[in-house]
Motif scaffolding. Structure first.
Motif, short mmCIF file in Angstrom:
data_model
loop_
_atom_site.label_atom_id
_atom_site.label_comp_id
_atom_site.label_asym_id
_atom_site.label_seq_id
_atom_site.Cartn_x
_atom_site.Cartn_y
_atom_site.Cartn_z
N VAL A 165 -13.51 1.65 4.42
CA VAL A 165 -14.71 1.39 3.60
C VAL A 165 -15.34 2.92 3.41
CG1 VAL A 165 -17.13 0.72 3.18
CG2 VAL A 165 -15.13 -0.96 3.86
N ARG A 166 -15.33 3.74 4.43
CA ARG A 166 -16.06 5.14 4.23
C ARG A 166 -15.20 6.02 3.48
NH1 ARG A 166 -18.74 6.56 9.93
NH2 ARG A 166 -19.56 8.32 8.72
N HIS A 167 -13.77 5.88 3.62
CA HIS A 167 -13.01 7.01 3.18
C HIS A 167 -12.22 6.53 1.63
CE1 HIS A 167 -13.64 9.54 6.63
NE2 HIS A 167 -13.24 8.56 7.41
N LEU A 168 -12.29 5.33 1.44
CA LEU A 168 -11.67 4.98 0.36
C LEU A 168 -11.99 5.54 -0.93
CD1 LEU A 168 -10.60 1.15 0.90
CD2 LEU A 168 -8.76 2.92 0.33
N PRO A 169 -13.30 5.72 -1.20
CA PRO A 169 -13.76 6.65 -2.34
C PRO A 169 -13.08 7.91 -2.38
CG PRO A 169 -15.58 5.22 -1.31
CD PRO A 169 -14.40 5.18 -0.28
#
Length: 428
Positions: free
Chosen positions: A33-37
């Motif tokens: 969730v933190r890195h996908l963007p």
């Protein structure tokens, strides 16, 4: 809900998510969730109401990016919420105790698909109900679905209850009849399912291992160095995490410690084993008394996550326990151990994924968990190497390979290949 601008969005279905505490599985979803963007994907999280968790803590809530929608559907734990005199109907625990999550999650999931119009659905096991939700939302929306397996589902001897095993197998078959892709955390689990479902179309299997999050260690190296060793003057070997009675039984390690102490090869004033977040305290205390290890073994309660990481950095050595019945699994804690850069003692079956991974990481001090006659000399060799200052761990390049950011990039590239612009979404 306000309708966001069109983008590449992914609906992520996960039971293990903050504020749950005490499970290393939280970090897999949280770090995706933190890195996908960074890699062009916007996550939307569908999880359970916190009441469904046995233990909660606010310390990881701050790690959820503020822009990520997190929807907590109504859910209960059958063992805690529906039991009378400690008993509850078996149907409320198949496939698991959180089956009550299913109806509310389907309702909220359909709303989220209409509102956010994601390109793909992702669910992660355990808990099995998450895959049941993912399958039904896939069928209702036509969106491609990825099923993530952190552990194998229905396999020999697990689950023990035949009806629960059948429920697991039914969900597993739904995965392999409908999912666009299936990911695994270990090579053994991937090979197991490739053999079980050899006719699965295409090449949808993907190995995405667990890892460590560098940002979780921010500032901790300096703090640990300032505080110094856990027990100055004594070597502290730390096991951080739950000691399961069947999967991580330390009985043979305790036997080895007793032998070394009787032979005057290990001394309480020079060595201590700390079992942190041990879980089975009564059983462990019985074993400590049986092998007369009170000065050598210390039981300690759970710590908040960052404090647990700092403790790893302050330990002199770190211990992995993994029995042969988990040969297709790797403790997620191993990767945080790796980042801590402390000497490792791996007690595990040489034929399993944990042993192979430790060898690939350059760890040399390995012995079978059920062989005290091999554990004793392996532990002594580790202690001698540590006293002599001989490097015992992997190099920096190996460590970087297991960063959560790099593993998320692997997931994002796979999503790019598996997802297509939605054409069959229900009307908004």
């Amino acid at each position: 809900m306000a309708r966001p601008h069109p983008s590449r969005r992914i609906l992520m279905i996960a039971y293990h998510f903050p504020p749950l505490t005490g499970s290393s599985g939280i970090q897999r979803t949280l770090q995706f969730v933190r890195h996908l963007p960074e890699f062009g994907w916007e996550p939307i999280v569908l999880t359970v109401h916190p009441r469904a968790y046995p233990n909660t803590s606010p310390d990881l809530l701050r790690d959820i990016p503020a822009h990520v929608p997190v929807i907590r559907a109504q859910a209960f734990d059958s063992a805690r919420h529906f039991a009378l005199a400690g008993r509850y109907p078996a149907c409320l625990a198949r496939p698991d105790r959180w089956i009550s999550w299913l109806p509310a999650a389907l309702h909220r999931g359909r709303q989220l698909i209409r509102t956010y119009r994601p390109r793909i659905i992702w669910s992660t096991y355990p808990i099995a109900t998450a895959h049941a939700i993912g399958y039904r939302l896939h069928r209702a929306s036509g969106l491609p679905w990825i099923a993530d397996f952190r552990d194998p589902m229905a396999h020999e001897g697990y689950p023990e209850d035949p009806a629960t095993w059948a429920a697991f197998k039914r969900i597993e078959e739904q995965v392999f009849s409908a999912a666009a892709g299936v990911s695994f955390t270990t090579p053994g689990a991937l090979d197991f399912y490739r053999d079980r479902y050899p006719r699965y179309p295409g090449e949808p299997f993907k190995l995405i291992e667990n890892g460590y999050a560098e940002e979780n260690f921010a500032g901790l190296d300096e703090q640990a160095a300032a505080k110094g060793p856990l027990h100055p003057g004594r070597i502290t070997l730390l096991h951080s995490g739950i000691v399961y009675r069947n999967e991580r039984d330390p009985t043979h390690l305790f036997q080895a410690l007793q032998t070394l102490r009787q032979q005057d090869l290990i001394h309480p004033d020079r060595f201590i084993l700390r079992l942190r977040a041990h879980h089975n305290g009564d059983h462990l205390r019985t074993l400590i008394d049986r092998y007369q290890l009170q000065p050598l073994v210390e039981l300690a309660p759970p710590l908040p996550y960052r404090e647990a990481l700092e403790e790893m950095l302050r330990a002199d050595g770190l211990l992995i326990l993994q029995a042969a019945n988990c040969n297709q699994q790797i403790p997620a804690k191993l990767y945080e151990y790796l980042r801590a850069r402390r000497p490792l003692l791996g007690l595990t079956d040489p034929a399993g994924d944990t042993a192979r991974t430790l060898k690939n990481m350059g760890c040399r001090h390995l012995a079978p968990l059920d062989r005290p006659e091999q554990i004793a000399p392996t532990l002594l060799t580790l202690l001698k190497d540590m006293d002599a200052g001989i490097p015992t761990g992997p190099d920096s390049e190996v460590i970087r390979r297991y960063s959560r950011r790099q593993l998320t990039q692997t997931l994002a590239s796979w999503l790019d290949n598996l997802s297509e612009p939605p054409e069959t979404l229900p009307p908004p």
